[in-house]
Design a protein around this motif. Sequence first.
Motif, PDB file in Angstrom:
ATOM      1  N   ASN A   1       3.467  -5.390  -6.560  1.00  0.00           N
ATOM      2  CA  ASN A   1       2.346  -5.870  -7.340  1.00  0.00           C
ATOM      3  C   ASN A   1       1.511  -4.723  -8.128  1.00  0.00           C
ATOM      4  O   ASN A   1       0.219  -4.695  -8.445  1.00  0.00           O
ATOM      5  N   ARG A   2       2.424  -3.547  -8.138  1.00  0.00           N
ATOM      6  CA  ARG A   2       1.875  -2.160  -8.602  1.00  0.00           C
ATOM      7  C   ARG A   2       1.023  -2.183  -9.978  1.00  0.00           C
ATOM      8  O   ARG A   2      -0.033  -1.956 -10.064  1.00  0.00           O
ATOM      9  N   ASP A   3       1.617  -2.749 -11.138  1.00  0.00           N
ATOM     10  CA  ASP A   3       1.035  -3.029 -12.179  1.00  0.00           C
ATOM     11  C   ASP A   3      -0.141  -3.903 -12.229  1.00  0.00           C
ATOM     12  O   ASP A   3      -1.149  -3.685 -12.732  1.00  0.00           O
ATOM     13  N   TYR A   4       0.024  -4.976 -11.582  1.00  0.00           N
ATOM     14  CA  TYR A   4      -1.050  -5.984 -11.592  1.00  0.00           C
ATOM     15  C   TYR A   4      -2.366  -5.529 -10.532  1.00  0.00           C
ATOM     16  O   TYR A   4      -3.398  -5.787 -11.259  1.00  0.00           O
ATOM     17  N   PHE A   5      -2.215  -5.024  -9.695  1.00  0.00           N
ATOM     18  CA  PHE A   5      -3.271  -4.408  -8.841  1.00  0.00           C
ATOM     19  C   PHE A   5      -3.894  -3.287  -9.563  1.00  0.00           C
ATOM     20  O   PHE A   5      -5.298  -3.082  -9.472  1.00  0.00           O
ATOM     21  N   SER A   6      -3.272  -2.555 -10.234  1.00  0.00           N
ATOM     22  CA  SER A   6      -3.759  -1.421 -11.024  1.00  0.00           C
ATOM     23  C   SER A   6      -4.975  -1.981 -12.135  1.00  0.00           C
ATOM     24  O   SER A   6      -5.562  -1.084 -12.485  1.00  0.00           O
ATOM     25  N   LEU A   7      -4.681  -2.952 -12.433  1.00  0.00           N
ATOM     26  CA  LEU A   7      -5.708  -3.472 -13.642  1.00  0.00           C
ATOM     27  C   LEU A   7      -7.003  -3.781 -12.967  1.00  0.00           C
ATOM     28  O   LEU A   7      -7.848  -3.670 -13.730  1.00  0.00           O
TER      29      LEU A   7
ATOM     30  N   LYS B   1      -1.161   7.427  -7.614  1.00  0.00           N
ATOM     31  CA  LYS B   1      -0.188   8.170  -7.848  1.00  0.00           C
ATOM     32  C   LYS B   1       0.925   7.858  -7.144  1.00  0.00           C
ATOM     33  O   LYS B   1       0.917   6.925  -6.165  1.00  0.00           O
ATOM     34  N   ASP B   2       2.095   8.017  -7.591  1.00  0.00           N
ATOM     35  CA  ASP B   2       3.509   7.799  -6.987  1.00  0.00           C
ATOM     36  C   ASP B   2       3.312   7.754  -5.326  1.00  0.00           C
ATOM     37  O   ASP B   2       4.103   7.241  -4.850  1.00  0.00           O
ATOM     38  N   ASP B   3       2.654   9.131  -4.856  1.00  0.00           N
ATOM     39  CA  ASP B   3       3.009   9.176  -3.529  1.00  0.00           C
ATOM     40  C   ASP B   3       2.317   8.596  -2.508  1.00  0.00           C
ATOM     41  O   ASP B   3       2.411   8.372  -1.303  1.00  0.00           O
ATOM     42  N   PHE B   4       1.378   7.446  -3.522  1.00  0.00           N
ATOM     43  CA  PHE B   4       0.651   6.514  -2.564  1.00  0.00           C
ATOM     44  C   PHE B   4       1.816   5.210  -2.206  1.00  0.00           C
ATOM     45  O   PHE B   4       1.824   4.530  -0.898  1.00  0.00           O
TER      46      PHE B   4
ATOM     47  N   THR C   1       4.956   5.331  -0.769  1.00  0.00           N
ATOM     48  CA  THR C   1       5.507   5.708   0.314  1.00  0.00           C
ATOM     49  C   THR C   1       5.255   5.154   1.850  1.00  0.00           C
ATOM     50  O   THR C   1       4.185   4.955   1.900  1.00  0.00           O
ATOM     51  N   ILE C   2       6.464   5.093   2.768  1.00  0.00           N
ATOM     52  CA  ILE C   2       6.129   4.445   3.865  1.00  0.00           C
ATOM     53  C   ILE C   2       5.120   5.478   4.814  1.00  0.00           C
ATOM     54  O   ILE C   2       4.235   5.145   5.397  1.00  0.00           O
ATOM     55  N   ASP C   3       5.244   6.755   4.596  1.00  0.00           N
ATOM     56  CA  ASP C   3       4.303   7.641   5.147  1.00  0.00           C
ATOM     57  C   ASP C   3       2.994   7.400   4.594  1.00  0.00           C
ATOM     58  O   ASP C   3       2.148   7.557   5.670  1.00  0.00           O
ATOM     59  N   ALA C   4       2.597   7.505   3.559  1.00  0.00           N
ATOM     60  CA  ALA C   4       1.258   7.148   2.925  1.00  0.00           C
ATOM     61  C   ALA C   4       0.767   5.878   3.636  1.00  0.00           C
ATOM     62  O   ALA C   4      -0.541   5.818   3.915  1.00  0.00           O
ATOM     63  N   ILE C   5       1.391   4.851   3.457  1.00  0.00           N
ATOM     64  CA  ILE C   5       0.852   3.423   4.020  1.00  0.00           C
ATOM     65  C   ILE C   5       0.738   3.379   5.279  1.00  0.00           C
ATOM     66  O   ILE C   5      -0.309   2.923   6.038  1.00  0.00           O
TER      67      ILE C   5
END
Length: 182
Positions: free
Chosen positions: A27-33, A39-42, A44-48
Amino acid sequence: MFESDRLYLRLFEEKDAETLLALELKNRDYFSLYSGTRKDDFYTIDAIQKKIQEYIKQATEDKSYQFGIYEKGNNELIGKISLNSVQRHVLQNCVLGYMLDKEQNGKGYMSEAIKLIVSYAFEKLELHRIGAGVMPHNGASMRVLEKAGFHKEGLARKNVNINGRWEDHEMFAIINPAHDVG
Protein backbone atom coordinates in the motif's frame (compact mmCIF):
# COMPACT_ATOMS: atom_id res chain seq x y z
CA MET A 1 -6.77 -8.88 21.78
CA PHE A 2 -10.37 -7.84 21.24
CA GLU A 3 -12.69 -8.71 18.40
CA SER A 4 -15.89 -8.35 16.43
CA ASP A 5 -17.60 -10.94 14.25
CA ARG A 6 -15.23 -10.38 11.31
CA LEU A 7 -11.97 -9.04 12.69
CA TYR A 8 -9.78 -8.60 15.71
CA LEU A 9 -7.28 -6.01 16.90
CA ARG A 10 -3.99 -6.94 18.52
CA LEU A 11 -1.07 -4.82 19.68
CA PHE A 12 1.86 -5.27 17.33
CA GLU A 13 4.54 -7.70 18.47
CA GLU A 14 8.06 -8.27 17.15
CA LYS A 15 6.85 -11.37 15.30
CA ASP A 16 4.66 -9.11 13.10
CA ALA A 17 7.54 -7.37 11.30
CA GLU A 18 7.31 -9.31 8.04
CA THR A 19 3.54 -9.02 7.68
CA LEU A 20 3.60 -5.32 8.59
CA LEU A 21 6.35 -4.70 6.03
CA ALA A 22 4.30 -6.56 3.40
CA LEU A 23 1.23 -4.40 4.18
CA GLU A 24 3.30 -1.20 3.97
CA LEU A 25 4.93 -2.23 0.68
CA LYS A 26 1.65 -3.32 -0.89
CA ASN A 27 0.00 0.00 0.00
CA ARG A 28 3.03 2.28 -0.32
CA ASP A 29 1.53 4.65 -2.89
CA TYR A 30 -1.95 4.56 -1.37
CA PHE A 31 -0.82 5.24 2.23
CA SER A 32 1.43 8.08 1.04
CA LEU A 33 -1.66 10.03 -0.05
CA TYR A 34 -2.70 10.40 3.60
CA SER A 35 0.47 10.11 5.65
CA GLY A 36 3.19 11.39 3.35
CA THR A 37 5.88 9.73 1.34
CA ARG A 38 8.40 7.75 3.35
CA LYS A 39 12.04 7.27 2.47
CA ASP A 40 13.13 3.96 0.98
CA ASP A 41 14.92 2.93 4.20
CA PHE A 42 11.53 2.83 5.97
CA TYR A 43 10.63 -0.19 3.83
CA THR A 44 13.16 -2.63 5.29
CA ILE A 45 12.69 -5.43 7.79
CA ASP A 46 15.21 -3.78 10.14
CA ALA A 47 13.33 -0.48 10.09
CA ILE A 48 9.98 -2.18 10.71
CA GLN A 49 11.44 -4.24 13.56
CA LYS A 50 12.75 -1.05 15.18
CA LYS A 51 9.36 0.59 14.63
CA ILE A 52 7.59 -2.29 16.37
CA GLN A 53 10.07 -2.17 19.26
CA GLU A 54 9.22 1.52 19.61
CA TYR A 55 5.48 0.67 19.50
CA ILE A 56 5.96 -1.78 22.37
CA LYS A 57 7.97 0.76 24.40
CA GLN A 58 5.36 3.50 23.81
CA ALA A 59 2.54 1.19 24.98
CA THR A 60 4.38 0.24 28.17
CA GLU A 61 4.88 3.96 28.84
CA ASP A 62 1.16 4.70 28.17
CA LYS A 63 2.08 7.11 25.34
CA SER A 64 0.54 5.36 22.32
CA TYR A 65 -0.99 2.03 21.34
CA GLN A 66 -0.44 0.57 17.86
CA PHE A 67 -2.69 -2.28 16.77
CA GLY A 68 -2.87 -4.52 13.76
CA ILE A 69 -6.31 -5.08 12.24
CA TYR A 70 -6.65 -8.78 11.44
CA GLU A 71 -9.31 -10.56 9.44
CA LYS A 72 -10.76 -13.47 11.37
CA GLY A 73 -10.48 -16.90 9.83
CA ASN A 74 -7.31 -16.30 7.84
CA ASN A 75 -5.57 -14.05 10.43
CA GLU A 76 -4.48 -11.71 7.63
CA LEU A 77 -3.17 -8.28 8.62
CA ILE A 78 -5.39 -5.84 6.70
CA GLY A 79 -4.66 -2.56 8.43
CA LYS A 80 -3.35 -0.54 11.33
CA ILE A 81 -5.16 1.49 13.97
CA SER A 82 -3.65 3.49 16.79
CA LEU A 83 -4.27 5.63 19.81
CA ASN A 84 -1.53 8.28 19.67
CA SER A 85 -0.36 11.14 21.87
CA VAL A 86 -2.05 9.79 25.00
CA GLN A 87 -2.37 12.58 27.55
CA ARG A 88 -3.27 11.92 31.15
CA HIS A 89 -4.01 14.10 34.19
CA VAL A 90 -6.72 16.68 33.45
CA LEU A 91 -6.94 15.86 29.71
CA GLN A 92 -7.33 12.05 29.51
CA ASN A 93 -7.35 12.06 25.72
CA CYS A 94 -5.60 10.77 22.61
CA VAL A 95 -5.60 11.01 18.82
CA LEU A 96 -6.91 8.20 16.62
CA GLY A 97 -4.99 7.10 13.55
CA TYR A 98 -5.86 4.38 11.05
CA MET A 99 -5.00 2.90 7.66
CA LEU A 100 -6.60 0.03 5.81
CA ASP A 101 -5.32 -2.05 2.90
CA LYS A 102 -6.73 -0.38 -0.21
CA GLU A 103 -8.30 -3.69 -1.34
CA GLN A 104 -10.30 -3.89 1.91
CA ASN A 105 -11.96 -0.46 1.60
CA GLY A 106 -15.75 -0.37 1.41
CA LYS A 107 -16.30 -3.58 3.38
CA GLY A 108 -17.05 -1.97 6.75
CA TYR A 109 -13.85 -3.21 8.38
CA MET A 110 -12.63 0.20 9.49
CA SER A 111 -15.99 1.07 11.04
CA GLU A 112 -15.75 -2.13 13.09
CA ALA A 113 -12.11 -1.50 14.00
CA ILE A 114 -12.83 2.05 15.18
CA LYS A 115 -15.71 0.87 17.36
CA LEU A 116 -13.42 -1.74 18.91
CA ILE A 117 -10.60 0.69 19.61
CA VAL A 118 -13.00 3.28 21.04
CA SER A 119 -14.26 0.64 23.48
CA TYR A 120 -10.65 -0.20 24.39
CA ALA A 121 -9.78 3.47 24.92
CA PHE A 122 -12.82 4.19 27.06
CA GLU A 123 -13.14 0.95 29.01
CA LYS A 124 -9.56 -0.29 29.43
CA LEU A 125 -7.56 2.94 29.25
CA GLU A 126 -10.36 5.01 30.84
CA LEU A 127 -9.76 7.93 28.50
CA HIS A 128 -12.27 10.78 28.32
CA ARG A 129 -11.92 11.90 24.70
CA ILE A 130 -10.56 10.68 21.36
CA GLY A 131 -9.81 13.12 18.56
CA ALA A 132 -9.24 12.41 14.86
CA GLY A 133 -8.38 14.48 11.82
CA VAL A 134 -9.34 13.80 8.19
CA MET A 135 -8.41 15.67 5.03
CA PRO A 136 -11.57 17.39 3.70
CA HIS A 137 -11.54 15.47 0.41
CA ASN A 138 -11.67 12.10 2.22
CA GLY A 139 -15.43 11.80 2.60
CA ALA A 140 -15.32 8.03 3.11
CA SER A 141 -13.08 8.42 6.18
CA MET A 142 -15.37 11.11 7.60
CA ARG A 143 -18.38 8.81 7.18
CA VAL A 144 -16.51 5.99 8.95
CA LEU A 145 -15.85 8.24 11.95
CA GLU A 146 -19.44 9.47 12.07
CA LYS A 147 -20.72 5.86 11.95
CA ALA A 148 -18.53 5.13 14.97
CA GLY A 149 -20.09 8.01 16.93
CA PHE A 150 -17.56 10.80 16.32
CA HIS A 151 -18.86 14.33 15.78
CA LYS A 152 -17.32 17.03 13.62
CA GLU A 153 -15.79 19.89 15.59
CA GLY A 154 -14.36 22.11 12.87
CA LEU A 155 -11.54 22.68 10.43
CA ALA A 156 -7.88 22.79 11.43
CA ARG A 157 -6.23 24.82 8.69
CA LYS A 158 -2.84 23.71 7.41
CA ASN A 159 -2.71 21.10 10.16
CA VAL A 160 -0.45 18.30 8.88
CA ASN A 161 2.49 18.35 6.48
CA ILE A 162 1.87 15.63 3.89
CA ASN A 163 4.34 15.33 1.02
CA GLY A 164 5.70 18.84 1.59
CA ARG A 165 2.30 20.52 1.69
CA TRP A 166 0.41 21.70 4.76
CA GLU A 167 -3.02 20.05 4.54
CA ASP A 168 -6.26 21.14 6.22
CA HIS A 169 -8.03 18.54 8.37
CA GLU A 170 -11.63 18.26 9.48
CA MET A 171 -11.45 17.58 13.19
CA PHE A 172 -13.67 14.96 14.83
CA ALA A 173 -14.02 13.73 18.41
CA ILE A 174 -15.91 11.31 20.57
CA ILE A 175 -16.44 11.66 24.32
CA ASN A 176 -16.58 8.72 26.70
CA PRO A 177 -20.31 8.39 27.45
CA ALA A 178 -19.49 7.45 31.05
CA HIS A 179 -17.97 10.96 31.41
CA ASP A 180 -20.52 12.89 29.35
CA VAL A 181 -22.45 14.53 32.16
CA GLY A 182 -23.77 18.05 32.34
